[in-house]
Design an enzyme around this catalytic site. Structure first.
Site, PDB file in Angstrom:
ATOM      1  N   GLU A 367      31.416 -14.210  35.861  1.00 42.31           N
ATOM      2  CA  GLU A 367      30.980 -13.511  37.072  1.00 42.31           C
ATOM      3  C   GLU A 367      30.285 -14.467  38.046  1.00 42.31           C
ATOM      4  OE1 GLU A 367      28.721 -10.176  35.446  1.00 42.31           O
ATOM      5  OE2 GLU A 367      30.501  -8.926  35.624  1.00 42.31           O
ATOM      6  N   ASP A 440      32.533  -3.569  28.402  1.00 36.42           N
ATOM      7  CA  ASP A 440      31.227  -3.746  29.042  1.00 36.42           C
ATOM      8  C   ASP A 440      30.346  -2.511  28.877  1.00 36.42           C
ATOM      9  OD1 ASP A 440      29.183  -4.824  30.492  1.00 36.42           O
ATOM     10  OD2 ASP A 440      30.099  -4.538  32.450  1.00 36.42           O
ATOM     11  N   GLU A 468      23.482   1.593  31.933  1.00 34.71           N
ATOM     12  CA  GLU A 468      24.227   1.292  33.161  1.00 34.71           C
ATOM     13  C   GLU A 468      25.406   2.236  33.366  1.00 34.71           C
ATOM     14  OE1 GLU A 468      25.576  -2.759  33.169  1.00 34.71           O
ATOM     15  OE2 GLU A 468      26.973  -2.431  34.826  1.00 34.71           O
TER      16      GLU A 468
END
Ligand code: GCV
Length: 795
Positions: A367, A440, A468
């Site tokens: 990322e 993820d 998240e």
């Protein structure tokens, strides 16, 4: 000595982590208190777990059947703000147990004047005084009955006791709590093999008492298998927290080192020590080189000094390009002599200030983060650069969450492809830190195929505590069942076993060093975690990091007893709703193995239709692959062959339509809309409708269960949880209706009979994008509906 604690933020809160107590009150008789429901079979420890043992003779009942819990008087049931977490120590409200504790615990006798023993003393003084309603003080020696004697195996009062033979095998952090005779008096011994072991014992005793367990046959013991049990804070130096939903960073980086003396850090340390966490990474994995300047190291020292008595080491993240960014070098090549020298000097500089510095957590070549591949070097080259300089002092946690800058055919395969060939190439003090699943932190995904695939490289497990992708601060999703599912996942390398737990505890593949990490959900909010119920996820991470065999239900039971009430009228419904919560969320968000269909960036509400982002794998359509014929990502041998990364047995089971579990069906298979599931007889489309709808109604039942505890927990926390549950119920319906509107449109399948109609059109759900979430740091949407979201499955 005990000090009155302050509330998390600034001491302004009415109650505090250290000092608050919800004083029990008399009132009309409540429910019978014989262990019932969720709590009945639980025991205070973990019988047979190998790392923590229950009170001998505590039997199956967690409460004394001869006593009942009084219904708290509404006028005296004081509001709480959650700042005390599970360390509330309220007066025991049942007379028999109270009398038992008052007789058993009158003084605390200390063995040594060391920071950790002093912390243990202070906690016992605070906790025992609160629970018994009597002032319990520290005494220099045993003078009468009721003494709690602290010490290590070498302490004068303890060294000759027979229990030392049982203590020694428990290892450096182990503890033992038993009755013994000291100075001619019957005492309770809290013994450890180290000062921190004594502190862990003190917290274990207080947990036992906060759970109102009998103390007649006291025999508690514990020792962790995993050596490094860490929180990972994704905290930025500007005070923001990546994926944080509980306010700002508790470090208040800008005000350090001065602000380290605030009660917040001490209370943070106490809470972590109480659940066995012994390390914390202070900074975000998306790292900032400024965290390594001399001024920053002074800040780290200040934090580490506060954490040290509680057995907690400070760690940092390292930005790979730091030698260039703050070191004035022209390269960060890990094989460059100047770069090596720079890091060695930097690490020496850190150890000069923080002698017990734990080491580095590093995200590289993922990322956009810099890394060794920028110089055509491998992850092993990069990790070993740090390992050399840390050798004999600290560890490197090198993350396997790699996510390249180019669109892959199947994103989930990258970590295995990059890391498996490097097995055996890492230095001894490197661990590769692997997320629980290959994607993820989804509500459900399979275990990561690297577990078991790197026998020569210690692997650390990375779990996410901050939710998240699971409703963030708002939705109630107790993560114990998710963690348990991962830890118990069977790699089938040897027919049966080893499990992921046995990989990461080092026993299956003889790792020399072991670690587990949880991405923290902690912030400056008064209740620490953005919602009261999210505290349970911090708690369960710590408890499972200590003992991988402990069950999610047992931990929920412990947490509810300490955080809300021991009354079965509270305990039973709240444990039950916690235990159903994660599966309910999977049902209304990502049933049948769907994944990553949340709105982009914020990951909060539904966005299965999103298909316009520049990189394929940023779009939810990449993950569900719904088309006119069917739905799901084909990862079988005929597809991306991600199943080929698992052991043969696991790969075959996941890759075959007949044996893949329904829960992971669409993660591994593309199936026709009208194909029937053997388990239910429904078509895939009908099953989706059923599961989405069932998830909504499950939240409805969680709300009903919570409503029953009104008047038995304080009004302030009751309302806060109730309000969030209402929001969750509406948003579960939003998820269901939006996803079914979209998948119905793609499949052209009608809503079957027996289900509530979708409230809005697909166009209306898509249009919510501009309104919802209104603020990404608090991603709650204005109510999407009025009226009741249930029943979604109509009677
Ligand atoms: C810290 C996901 C999150 C990112 C996070 C990343 C990681 O992509 O959305 O916020 O970055 O995981 O774990 O590194």
């Amino acid at each position: 000595m005990a000090s009155a604690g302050a509330a998390n933020n600034d001491g302004a809160g009415a109650s505090s982590l250290a000092g608050a107590s919800n004083v029990g009150s008399s009132g009309s008789a409540g429910a019978p208190s014989a262990g019932t429901g969720a709590g009945a079979a639980a025991t205070a420890g973990n019988p047979g777990g190998g790392t923590e043992n229950a009170t001998a003779g505590s039997g199956g009942s967690l409460t004394n059947p001869s006593e009942t819990y009084p219904l708290p008087d509404a006028a005296t049931l004081k509001d709480e703000d959650g700042s005390s977490l599970w360390l509330r120590y309220p007066l025991v409200p049942i007379p028999g147990r109270l009398a038992e504790y008052q007789a058993a615990f009158t003084t605390v006798v200390s063995a040594a004047d060391t920071p950790s023993i002093n912390a243990a003393e202070a906690e016992l003084v605070l906790g025992l005084s609160g629970l018994t309603g009597k002032t319990v003080q520290v005494a220099p020696a045993v003078t009468g009955a009721g003494a709690v004697v602290l010490g290590t195996a070498t302490s004068a009062a303890i060294k000759d006791l027979p229990l030392v033979a049982r203590l020694t095998p428990l290892g450096p952090e182990g503890y033992l709590i038993e009755h013994a005779e000291v100075g001619g008096q019957a005492v309770t011994v809290v013994a450890g093999n180290s000062d921190v072991g004594v502190l862990y014992g003190a917290f274990a005793l207080l947990r036992h008492l906060q759970m109102h367990q009998p103390v007649g046959e006291l025999a508690l013991s514990g020792s962790p298998k995993i050596k490094n049990r860490l929180l990972n804070h994704w905290d930025n130096l500007d005070g923001s927290v990546e994926r944080g939903y509980a306010g700002k960073s508790i470090w208040s980086w800008a005000s350090l080192p001065g602000s380290a003396s605030s009660a917040v850090l001490k209370n943070y340390a106490r809470a972590n020590a109480s659940i066995g966490i012994n390390g914390t990474v202070l900074t975000n994995v998306n790292a900032n080189a400024q965290a390594l300047t001399a001024a920053s190291i002074a800040k780290v020292k200040a934090v580490a000094d506060v954490l040290r008595p509680y057995g907690i080491k400070a760690y940092l993240t390292a930005r790979f390009s730091a030698p260039r960014e703050i070191g004035g070098l022209s390269t960060a090549d890990p094989l460059d002599a100047g770069v090596k020298q720079w890091w060695a000097a930097k690490i020496d500089e850190i150890y000069a200030q923080v002698p017990d510095f734990g080491g580095f957590l590093i995200k590289a070549n993922s990322e956009g983060q810099p890394g060794p591949q920028d110089y055509n070097r491998t992850h092993a080259d990069g990790a070993n650069l740090f390992a050399d300089a840390l050798k004999g002092r600290g560890i490197v946690l090198w993350r396997a969450f790699v996510y390249s800058d180019t669109s892959p055919p199947d994103r989930i395969k990258q970590a295995y492809e990059e890391f498996k060939p490097l097995d055996g190439k890492f230095n001894a003090n490197v661990l590769v830190q692997v997320k629980n699943g290959p994607l993820d932190f989804q509500p459900r995904e399979p275990f990561h195929p690297l577990f078991g695939a790197m026998p020569k490289t210690p692997l650390a497990l990375e779990l996410q505590i901050t939710k998240e992708y699971l409703g963030e601060d708002t939705h109630l999703a107790y993560l114990g069942p998710l963690y348990e599912e991962v830890l118990k996942a069977d790699t089938k390398l040897n027919g049966t076993g080893p499990t992921v737990a046995h990989i990461i505890d080092g026993s299956a593949q003889s790792y020399a060093v072991t670690a587990i990490s949880g991405v923290a959900n902690i912030g400056s909010d008064t209740n620490w975690t953005g919602s009261h119920m999210n505290q349970a996820n911090w708690y369960v991470f710590g408890r499972m990091a200590w003992s991988q065999d402990i069950s999610a239900e047992l931990v929920a039971n412990e947490w509810v007893r300490q955080t809300f009430s021991n009354d079965p009228m509270v305990l039973t419904p709240v444990v039950k709703l916690m235990m159903q919560s994660r599966e309910a969320l999977v049902s209304y968000m990502t049933p049948l193995g769907l994944a990553h269909i949340m709105g982009s960036d914020h990951h909060y509400g539904p966005g299965p239709w999103i298909n316009d982002l520049s990189r394929a794998e940023w779009n939810p359509v990449y993950y569900h692959k719904a088309d006119a014929q069917g739905i799901g990502f084909n990862r079988t041998a005929q597809g991306s062959n991600a199943v080929g990364q698992y052991s043969t047995a696991v790969g075959q089971a996941l890759g075959a339509r007949a044996s893949v579990p329904d829960e992971l069906l669409l993660f591994f298979h593309h199936v026709g809309w009208t194909e029937k599931l053997a388990s239910s007889g429904r078509t895939v489309w009908e099953e989706l409708v059923y599961r989405y709808s069932h998830g909504v109604d499950e939240v409805g039942s969680m709300r009903e269960a919570w409503a029953t505890v009104k008047g038995r927990v304080d009004a302030k926390r009751f309302k806060a949880v109730d309000d969030f549950l209402q929001t969750q119920h509406y948003e579960a319906r939003w998820w269901r209706d939006a996803c079914l509107a979209y998948f119905g449109d793609v499949s052209k399948q009608p809503l079957p009979a027996g289900y509530a109609p979708l409230a809005k059109t697909l166009a209306e759900y898509k249009a919510l994008k501009s309104q919802c979430p209104t603020d990404v740091t608090k991603p709650r949407c204005t109510p999407v509906y009025s009226g009741s979201p249930s029943p979604a499955i109509t009677p």
